[in-house]
Enzyme design. Structure first.
Site, PDB file in Angstrom:
ATOM      1  N   SER A 125      68.066  -3.657 -23.628  1.00 16.85           N
ATOM      2  CA  SER A 125      69.220  -3.613 -24.529  1.00 16.85           C
ATOM      3  C   SER A 125      69.734  -5.006 -24.864  1.00 16.85           C
ATOM      4  O   SER A 125      70.500  -5.162 -25.801  1.00 16.85           O
ATOM      5  CB  SER A 125      70.353  -2.787 -23.908  1.00 16.85           C
ATOM      6  OG  SER A 125      70.576  -3.195 -22.581  1.00 16.85           O
ATOM      7  N   HIS A 146      64.541   0.447 -28.778  1.00 18.65           N
ATOM      8  CA  HIS A 146      65.848   0.486 -28.119  1.00 18.65           C
ATOM      9  C   HIS A 146      66.579   1.796 -28.403  1.00 18.65           C
ATOM     10  O   HIS A 146      67.097   2.008 -29.492  1.00 18.65           O
ATOM     11  CB  HIS A 146      66.679  -0.725 -28.594  1.00 18.65           C
ATOM     12  CG  HIS A 146      68.036  -0.803 -27.960  1.00 18.65           C
ATOM     13  ND1 HIS A 146      69.142  -1.244 -28.629  1.00 18.65           N
ATOM     14  CD2 HIS A 146      68.455  -0.469 -26.712  1.00 18.65           C
ATOM     15  CE1 HIS A 146      70.184  -1.191 -27.827  1.00 18.65           C
ATOM     16  NE2 HIS A 146      69.799  -0.723 -26.665  1.00 18.65           N
TER      17      HIS A 146
HETATM   18  N1  LIG Z   1      72.071   2.671 -19.662  1.00 16.44           N
HETATM   19  C1  LIG Z   1      72.246   2.364 -20.939  1.00 16.44           C
HETATM   20  O1  LIG Z   1      73.290   2.655 -21.534  1.00 16.44           O
HETATM   21  C2  LIG Z   1      71.133   1.672 -21.692  1.00 16.44           C
HETATM   22  C3  LIG Z   1      71.098   1.776 -23.093  1.00 16.44           C
HETATM   23  C4  LIG Z   1      70.052   1.181 -23.789  1.00 16.44           C
HETATM   24  C5  LIG Z   1      69.081   0.479 -23.099  1.00 16.44           C
HETATM   25  N2  LIG Z   1      69.159   0.368 -21.734  1.00 16.44           N
HETATM   26  C6  LIG Z   1      68.081  -0.365 -21.044  1.00 16.44           C
HETATM   27  O2  LIG Z   1      67.178   0.550 -20.485  1.00 16.44           O
HETATM   28  C7  LIG Z   1      66.609   0.020 -19.290  1.00 16.44           C
HETATM   29  C8  LIG Z   1      66.838   0.985 -18.147  1.00 16.44           C
HETATM   30  O3  LIG Z   1      68.218   1.221 -18.014  1.00 16.44           O
HETATM   31  P1  LIG Z   1      68.802   2.466 -17.208  1.00 16.44           P
HETATM   32  O4  LIG Z   1      70.235   2.553 -17.545  1.00 16.44           O
HETATM   33  O5  LIG Z   1      67.939   3.650 -17.410  1.00 16.44           O
HETATM   34  O6  LIG Z   1      68.662   1.941 -15.708  1.00 16.44           O
HETATM   35  P2  LIG Z   1      68.594   2.820 -14.380  1.00 16.44           P
HETATM   36  O7  LIG Z   1      69.025   1.902 -13.285  1.00 16.44           O
HETATM   37  O8  LIG Z   1      69.305   4.119 -14.548  1.00 16.44           O
HETATM   38  O9  LIG Z   1      67.034   3.147 -14.202  1.00 16.44           O
HETATM   39  C9  LIG Z   1      66.063   2.162 -13.991  1.00 16.44           C
HETATM   40  C10 LIG Z   1      64.919   2.816 -13.213  1.00 16.44           C
HETATM   41  O10 LIG Z   1      63.829   1.898 -13.190  1.00 16.44           O
HETATM   42  C11 LIG Z   1      63.235   1.984 -11.892  1.00 16.44           C
HETATM   43  N3  LIG Z   1      62.504   0.723 -11.681  1.00 16.44           N
HETATM   44  C12 LIG Z   1      62.996  -0.493 -11.402  1.00 16.44           C
HETATM   45  N4  LIG Z   1      61.992  -1.396 -11.361  1.00 16.44           N
HETATM   46  C13 LIG Z   1      60.850  -0.732 -11.610  1.00 16.44           C
HETATM   47  C14 LIG Z   1      59.480  -1.101 -11.712  1.00 16.44           C
HETATM   48  N5  LIG Z   1      59.092  -2.375 -11.560  1.00 16.44           N
HETATM   49  N6  LIG Z   1      58.584  -0.152 -12.004  1.00 16.44           N
HETATM   50  C15 LIG Z   1      58.966   1.128 -12.177  1.00 16.44           C
HETATM   51  N7  LIG Z   1      60.238   1.552 -12.077  1.00 16.44           N
HETATM   52  C16 LIG Z   1      61.177   0.625 -11.815  1.00 16.44           C
HETATM   53  C17 LIG Z   1      64.386   2.222 -10.950  1.00 16.44           C
HETATM   54  O11 LIG Z   1      63.948   2.807  -9.740  1.00 16.44           O
HETATM   55  C18 LIG Z   1      65.272   3.155 -11.770  1.00 16.44           C
HETATM   56  O12 LIG Z   1      64.983   4.525 -11.529  1.00 16.44           O
HETATM   57  C19 LIG Z   1      67.238  -1.351 -19.105  1.00 16.44           C
HETATM   58  O13 LIG Z   1      66.416  -2.319 -19.675  1.00 16.44           O
HETATM   59  C20 LIG Z   1      68.534  -1.229 -19.892  1.00 16.44           C
HETATM   60  O14 LIG Z   1      69.024  -2.464 -20.344  1.00 16.44           O
HETATM   61  C21 LIG Z   1      70.151   0.969 -21.015  1.00 16.44           C
END
Ligand SMILES: NC(=O)c1ccc[n+]([C@@H]2O[C@H](COP(=O)([O-])OP(=O)(O)OC[C@H]3O[C@@H](n4cnc5c(N)ncnc54)[C@H](O)[C@@H]3O)[C@@H](O)[C@H]2O)c1
Length: 508
Positions: A125, A146
């Site tokens: 993001s 995204h």
């Molecule tokens: N949460 C939001 O509102 C949002 C919105 C848009 C984009 N994003 C982006 O999406 C991505 C994920 O965010 P999220 O909110 O789902 O995070 P989250 O913490 O809910 O989930 C991340 C997951 O990735 C896993 N993980 C970590 N390292 C890993 C690896 N090397 N290999 C495999 N799995 C791994 C973790 O165990 C976890 O389950 C980030 O880049 C974030 O910036 C988040």
């Protein structure tokens, strides 16, 4: 290259089964795509699949799909152990933690496993898509994809082309997004991409307003809902997203833009973050949530005072006309003389200037001068502001008069641009900057912002509705009064405003 988003046997890998990865896997499966889902944390992918199954069943109960379709979608998702099992995938979407080193390492590992024409996409993001690609042997196959949270409810997806992304990759992700029942928008890599860049205008300008002591956060929220037409005020929104998400994202964006003044973060927000006052999740943010509900301080009743006579400045003819029409409806004793009589309440209707500047430049008595925001229809709520030496009796008389038909009034301290003028002018200007930098097309900018942020209008259409020439005036006056480059109008805006054409007009 060989990616066909509509092939029946399409196989997509999703890495990371957290909040985003599970949503992405769900909408892909619901779109008829086979998915391989993996997460580094033991049991996380299984837990996500259970969650997805529940979500799909709920969608079926609500009539969004049949029970058979829900079951078939869940069955399309296969849990796998790790990247090594993604070898046959046609594309892989990464949704792991927002850490550039972890992501880059993962992409390098993945590239050694998947086929040469497998697309690798990141749901980052805030990180540069171009930078994330730079450890790949074939950065051309990499792009940003995204999604927004919660994925099943937010239809927008930004398809982000990094500097080296090959056009077929973005084209393929646009088609894939559609198959996943999303509304994809094509964006060129930039800090905050499209939506998060425009979104800064709302939260940052509101934060500066409160930091400068112009109004309270409750007043800003009230004005932005009732006057601006936003579903949520900026502070209740920040309480929902949480300051430990919003503030670091603002600070990163500011650095990525080489300290561009438009994106300057607020010190007060940093202090609140340091203090751990994060929002709903800590039960205390701008509002109190200790009872489980948002506690909103009650609005003070309007003063009963009324002026003996009112004089309205003609310096802004449109503002004068709108205000006199309202005052006539309220039965106010409006003076039609060229100068105010002794003792009359003086009302000014600036676009972007503060009350002090209006009083001094127009030769008016600042002790009797009150400014009224006439840029917006004064139907649901009205905003007035005073200069540092306006006598409280005159402020109360203006407040009492303008609230006399039951419409609530917010009275603020002196500010170039009141509350709504300055916040919305900022959003419009940033939208214009996104257009000027060719990050996306004008139509896509408005589409993405309305879908991704739920704003009442896209930034460019918002500017058109209020009048691009007036937004330009607000910004130029704000820049002059503040002596701050933060408010300088973009050329996209000033050219179109001066030419008298829509802000949605692309270059020929
Ligand atoms: N949460 C939001 O509102 C949002 C919105 C848009 C984009 N994003 C982006 O999406 C991505 C994920 O965010 P999220 O909110 O789902 O995070 P989250 O913490 O809910 O989930 C991340 C997951 O990735 C896993 N993980 C970590 N390292 C890993 C690896 N090397 N290999 C495999 N799995 C791994 C973790 O165990 C976890 O389950 C980030 O880049 C974030 O910036 C988040």
């Amino acid at each position: 290259m060989g990616f066909d988003a509509n092939r029946p046997d399409l196989l997509i890998g999703v890495i990371g089964a957290g909040a985003m990865g599970r949503g992405i896997a769900q909408v892909a499966a619901a779109g008829g795509i086979r998915v391989r889902l993996t997460d580094a944390k033991p049991g996380a992918a299984q837990e996500a699949l259970k969650f997805i199954d529940g979500m799909l069943k709920r969608a079926a109960e609500k009539g969004g799909m049949t029970a058979e379709q829900a079951t078939a979608a869940t069955e399309r998702i296969q849990i796998v152990d790790g990247p090594v099992d993604l070898k046959p995938c046609h594309g892989v979407i990464e949704a792991v933690v927002e850490n550039p080193d972890i992501k880059q390492k993962l992409f390098a590992e993945l590239e050694a496993i998947v086929a040469d024409d497998c697309i690798i996409a990141s749901n980052t993001s805030s990180l540069s898509v171009t930078l994330l690609a730079n450890k790949l042997k074939h950065p051309g196959r990499f792009a940003g994809f995204h999604f927004f949270n919660p994925v099943p409810l937010m239809r927008l997806v930004e398809v982000i082309d990094g500097v080296l992304t090959e056009p077929w990759v973005g084209d393929a992700l646009m088609a894939l997004g559609k198959r996943m029942t999303r509304e994809p928008v094509r964006v060129k890599d930039a800090p905050g991409f499209l939506v998060n860049q425009v979104g800064r205008g709302y939260s940052l300008e509101a934060s500066h307003l409160v930091s400068e002591g112009i109004a309270s956060f409750v007043e800003v929220d009230r004005v932005m809902r009732d006057v601006g037409g936003f579903r949520m005020g900026p502070f209740e929104l920040m309480d929902l997203t949480a300051l430990d998400v919003t503030q670091p994202a603002s600070e990163l964006l500011y650095m990525q833009f080489f300290h561009e003044a438009r994106y300057r973060p607020s010190l007060v927000m940093r202090s609140r973050l340091d203090a751990g006052i994060l929002g709903r999740k800590t039960k205390r943010g701008f509002y109190d949530y200790s009872s489980g509900e948002q506690a909103v301080p009650p609005e003070a009743p309007a003063p009963g005072a009324k002026p003996q006579s009112v004089w309205v400045s003609r310096a802004e003819p449109a503002g004068h006309a709108a205000l006199v029409q309202l005052l006539d409806k309220l039965g106010a004793p409006v003076e039609s003389t060229a100068k105010p009589s002794a003792g009359a309440l003086i009302l000014v209707t600036p676009f972007g200037e503060d009350t002090t500047t209006c009083a001094l430049e127009q030769g008016l008595d600042p002790k009797r001068t009150v400014a009224v925001d006439t840029l917006f229809p004064m139907v649901k709520r009205r905003t007035i502001m005073t200069c540092p030496i306006t006598e409280p009796a005159y402020r109360d008389a203006a407040h009492g008069l303008l609230a006399s038909d039951g419409v609530p009034v917010v009275a603020t301290k002196d500010s170039p641009g009141f509350i709504a003028q300055r916040i919305i002018a900022m959003i419009v200007n940033i939208g214009c900057s996104v257009a000027q930098n060719q990050t996306a097309t004008p139509a896509d900018i408005d589409k993405a912002v309305t879908l991704g942020l739920n704003y009442p209008h896209g930034p460019l259409a918002f500017g058109d509705r209020l009048g691009a020439d007036r937004i330009l005036k607000v910004l130029m006056n704000m820049q002059r009064v503040y002596a701050d480059q933060r408010y300088r109008p973009t050329l996209w805006l000033s050219r179109r405003a001066r030419l008298g054409v829509s802000l949605l007009t692309p270059d020929t």
